[in-house]
Design an enzyme around this catalytic site. Sequence first.
Site, PDB file in Angstrom:
ATOM      1  CB  SER A 172      -6.693  -2.248  10.202  1.00  0.00           C
ATOM      2  OG  SER A 172      -7.323  -3.479   9.920  1.00  0.00           O
ATOM      3  CG  ASP A 187       9.918   0.133   4.329  1.00  0.00           C
ATOM      4  OD1 ASP A 187       8.811   0.094   3.773  1.00  0.00           O
ATOM      5  OD2 ASP A 187      10.319  -0.780   5.101  1.00  0.00           O
ATOM      6  CE  LYS A 241      -2.576  -0.937  11.598  1.00  0.00           C
ATOM      7  NZ  LYS A 241      -1.740   0.009  10.841  1.00  0.00           N
ATOM      8  CE1 TYR A 272      -1.973  -4.419  11.761  1.00  0.00           C
ATOM      9  CE2 TYR A 272      -4.318  -4.945  11.768  1.00  0.00           C
ATOM     10  CZ  TYR A 272      -3.214  -4.398  11.141  1.00  0.00           C
ATOM     11  OH  TYR A 272      -3.341  -3.845   9.888  1.00  0.00           O
ATOM     12  CG  ASN A 282       1.472   2.512   4.540  1.00  0.00           C
ATOM     13  OD1 ASN A 282       0.392   1.980   4.311  1.00  0.00           O
ATOM     14  ND2 ASN A 282       2.628   1.971   4.149  1.00  0.00           N
ATOM     15  CG  ASP A 287      12.894   0.206  13.498  1.00  0.00           C
ATOM     16  OD1 ASP A 287      11.701   0.487  13.750  1.00  0.00           O
ATOM     17  OD2 ASP A 287      13.459  -0.799  13.941  1.00  0.00           O
ATOM     18  CB  ILE A 333      -0.957  -0.029   1.221  1.00  0.00           C
ATOM     19  CG1 ILE A 333      -1.970  -1.169   1.059  1.00  0.00           C
ATOM     20  CG2 ILE A 333      -1.658   1.322   1.381  1.00  0.00           C
ATOM     21  CD1 ILE A 333      -2.808  -1.456   2.295  1.00  0.00           C
TER      22      ILE A 333
HETATM   23  N1  LIG Z   1      -2.891  -5.652   3.601  1.00  0.00           N
HETATM   24  C1  LIG Z   1      -3.952  -5.664   4.368  1.00  0.00           C
HETATM   25  O1  LIG Z   1      -4.822  -6.564   4.243  1.00  0.00           O
HETATM   26  C2  LIG Z   1      -4.178  -4.564   5.366  1.00  0.00           C
HETATM   27  C3  LIG Z   1      -5.423  -4.488   5.993  1.00  0.00           C
HETATM   28  C4  LIG Z   1      -5.649  -3.486   6.920  1.00  0.00           C
HETATM   29  C5  LIG Z   1      -4.657  -2.579   7.217  1.00  0.00           C
HETATM   30  N2  LIG Z   1      -3.448  -2.664   6.584  1.00  0.00           N
HETATM   31  C6  LIG Z   1      -2.425  -1.669   6.945  1.00  0.00           C
HETATM   32  O2  LIG Z   1      -1.909  -1.067   5.788  1.00  0.00           O
HETATM   33  C7  LIG Z   1      -0.569  -0.626   6.043  1.00  0.00           C
HETATM   34  C8  LIG Z   1       0.350  -1.085   4.926  1.00  0.00           C
HETATM   35  O3  LIG Z   1       0.437  -2.497   4.959  1.00  0.00           O
HETATM   36  P1  LIG Z   1       0.667  -3.411   3.669  1.00  0.00           P
HETATM   37  O4  LIG Z   1      -0.470  -4.331   3.583  1.00  0.00           O
HETATM   38  O5  LIG Z   1       1.026  -2.570   2.508  1.00  0.00           O
HETATM   39  O6  LIG Z   1       1.900  -4.287   4.179  1.00  0.00           O
HETATM   40  P2  LIG Z   1       3.379  -4.501   3.614  1.00  0.00           P
HETATM   41  O7  LIG Z   1       3.956  -5.572   4.466  1.00  0.00           O
HETATM   42  O8  LIG Z   1       3.358  -4.667   2.134  1.00  0.00           O
HETATM   43  O9  LIG Z   1       4.086  -3.090   3.929  1.00  0.00           O
HETATM   44  C9  LIG Z   1       4.411  -2.689   5.227  1.00  0.00           C
HETATM   45  C10 LIG Z   1       5.725  -1.932   5.157  1.00  0.00           C
HETATM   46  O10 LIG Z   1       6.008  -1.407   6.456  1.00  0.00           O
HETATM   47  C11 LIG Z   1       7.393  -1.556   6.682  1.00  0.00           C
HETATM   48  N3  LIG Z   1       7.660  -1.590   8.120  1.00  0.00           N
HETATM   49  C12 LIG Z   1       7.321  -2.537   9.023  1.00  0.00           C
HETATM   50  N4  LIG Z   1       7.803  -2.226  10.235  1.00  0.00           N
HETATM   51  C13 LIG Z   1       8.442  -1.038  10.111  1.00  0.00           C
HETATM   52  C14 LIG Z   1       9.161  -0.219  11.012  1.00  0.00           C
HETATM   53  N5  LIG Z   1       9.329  -0.556  12.288  1.00  0.00           N
HETATM   54  N6  LIG Z   1       9.693   0.931  10.534  1.00  0.00           N
HETATM   55  C15 LIG Z   1       9.568   1.271   9.231  1.00  0.00           C
HETATM   56  N7  LIG Z   1       8.931   0.512   8.330  1.00  0.00           N
HETATM   57  C16 LIG Z   1       8.370  -0.637   8.765  1.00  0.00           C
HETATM   58  C17 LIG Z   1       7.756  -2.888   6.012  1.00  0.00           C
HETATM   59  O11 LIG Z   1       9.158  -2.996   5.759  1.00  0.00           O
HETATM   60  C18 LIG Z   1       6.910  -2.822   4.752  1.00  0.00           C
HETATM   61  O12 LIG Z   1       7.618  -2.252   3.667  1.00  0.00           O
HETATM   62  C19 LIG Z   1      -0.198  -1.173   7.424  1.00  0.00           C
HETATM   63  O13 LIG Z   1      -0.342  -0.173   8.392  1.00  0.00           O
HETATM   64  C20 LIG Z   1      -1.214  -2.267   7.649  1.00  0.00           C
HETATM   65  O14 LIG Z   1      -1.440  -2.491   9.014  1.00  0.00           O
HETATM   66  C21 LIG Z   1      -3.183  -3.630   5.661  1.00  0.00           C
END
Ligand SMILES: NC(=O)c1ccc[n+]([C@@H]2O[C@H](COP(=O)([O-])OP(=O)(O)OC[C@H]3O[C@@H](n4cnc5c(N)ncnc54)[C@H](O)[C@@H]3O)[C@@H](O)[C@H]2O)c1
Length: 255
Positions: free
Chosen positions: A142, A37, A159, A155, A90, A63, A18
Amino acid sequence: MQRFQYKTVLVTGGGGGIGGATCRRFAREGARVAVFDMNLEAAETVAAQIRADGGQAQAFRCDITERAAVDAAVAAAQERFGPIDVLVNNAGWDVFKPFTKTEPAQWDKLIAINLTGALHMHHAVLPGMAARKAGRIVNIASDAARVGSSGEAVYAACKGGLVAFSKTIAREHARHGITVNVVCPGPTDTALFADYKQGAGNPEKLMEAFTRSIPLGRIGQPDDLPGAILFFASDDAAFVTGQVLSVSGGLTMNG
Ligand SMILES: NC(=O)c1ccc[n+]([C@@H]2O[C@H](COP(=O)([O-])OP(=O)(O)OC[C@H]3O[C@@H](n4cnc5c(N)ncnc54)[C@H](O)[C@@H]3O)[C@@H](O)[C@H]2O)c1
């Protein structure tokens, strides 16, 4: 359309599904994008794609759980692109287990990434926005925050906390011309969701169940999210703050 020309946009987790889609869309609309990231390689891949397409982006290793790293990366991004106009929190992470099967060490990690990390980012960026009397913050929570989600108790708590925090910051900083809004994805096809499917034991059955229960008949794709995120970050949303919008194909609805 160049809604974000001359704007500096910072996206955490910008190397992910995302986050990457969001960075690319901001760049297409003229923004200078700071791709944050902890996975620098992933962030660099996104930034390089943007530059190859003629946009402006730079990757920053950060981080978000480490305050000193956040301060240093925010300073570096501002040095490169100027003051942050838009912050998108994000970055996120999850483990998928019934609550009673989880351990306190996992709770600490979940809270550090999904809640404290966003607090660090706000704390680092808000004072500058307040001094300039302008800013847009979009937090990615979320649907788990709104309606709960089995296997994601801690989680979901983070959120939900992020939603309450966003509304409070929206109130505290409205007088500074800063808006804070929340986008809640539903199940979306990213690396995080792949882990969720894996944790479910029977990924095919889970996908069938999701597809049946989502009124629009499919799980989300990363490119389904940027429209809502960019709306909250845009001038069109100047009079919108403290709001929560689900982007989940209608999976959750409330009146
Ligand atoms: N994919 C889903 O179904 C879903 C559903 C609801 C909410 N979300 C939320 O959407 C957002 C994006 O998630 P996504 O699905 O694209 O996941 P993803 O795993 O593709 O991306 C998450 C990114 O966050 C980075 N990250 C993790 N911990 C970190 C830290 N401590 N510092 C810096 N970067 C860090 C990771 O390296 C990764 O690139 C998140 O907040 C997730 O909770 C996703």
